[in-house]
Write a protein that holds these residues in place. Structure first.
Motif: not given
Length: 150
Positions: A109-110, A147-148, A118-120, A123-125
């Motif tokens: 997904v990333k 963590a990623s 981390i601001k994204d 969107k990732v979730m």
């Protein structure tokens, strides 16, 4: 459809005089009917199996929390009842992804959406939920996503 499977299994449990399973399946059907009533007034059109899986996921989460509370309070008979209901509910849920599969899904997904900070995370979730919804434990996935980005 999942809803029809649950109805058929309820009838089978009733005929077999399996009172515990019948009661658990009736609880599931009642929750599904409650959700149907809620959605009558909303404009959202959710696919039926998705709706049922969402209801079952929430019921399973509630059972897990109750089991923990009952065990901590020394109420093993109530915890056992919740464990049985959880077992019945989980038979209708898709199998959960393990940690390695979850990490691979997060990486995919990333890469797909170009998330690099981390601001994204939001969107990732959101994308993880849309792609893998019921297969993921979203609370664990959240920690792994955070963590990623390290």
């Amino acid at each position: 459809m999942l809803r029809d499977t649950i109805k058929a299994d309820t009838i089978t449990a009733m005929k077999a005089k399996d009172k515990e399973r019948t009661a658990a399946l009736r609880l599931v059907q009642a929750k599904i009917k409650d959700r149907d009533i809620e959605l009558r007034t909303s404009a959202k059109d959710t696919p039926d199996d998705e709706l049922v899986v969402d209801v079952l996921t929430k019921m399973a989460k509630q059972r897990r929390e109750s089991i923990t509370m009952y065990d901590d309070g020394g109420r093993t008979e109530l915890a056992d009842k919740e464990r049985y209901e959880l077992g019945v509910i989980e038979t209708y849920l898709p199998t959960r992804m393990d940690e390695a599969e979850t990490a691979a899904a997060i990486a995919a997904v990333k890469a797909d959406i170009g998330a690099d900070s981390i601001k994204d995370m939001g969107k990732v979730m959101a994308e993880l939920k849309s792609r893998h919804g019921a297969q993921l434990d979203m609370s664990k996935a959240s920690g792994l996503v955070k963590a990623s980005f390290g």
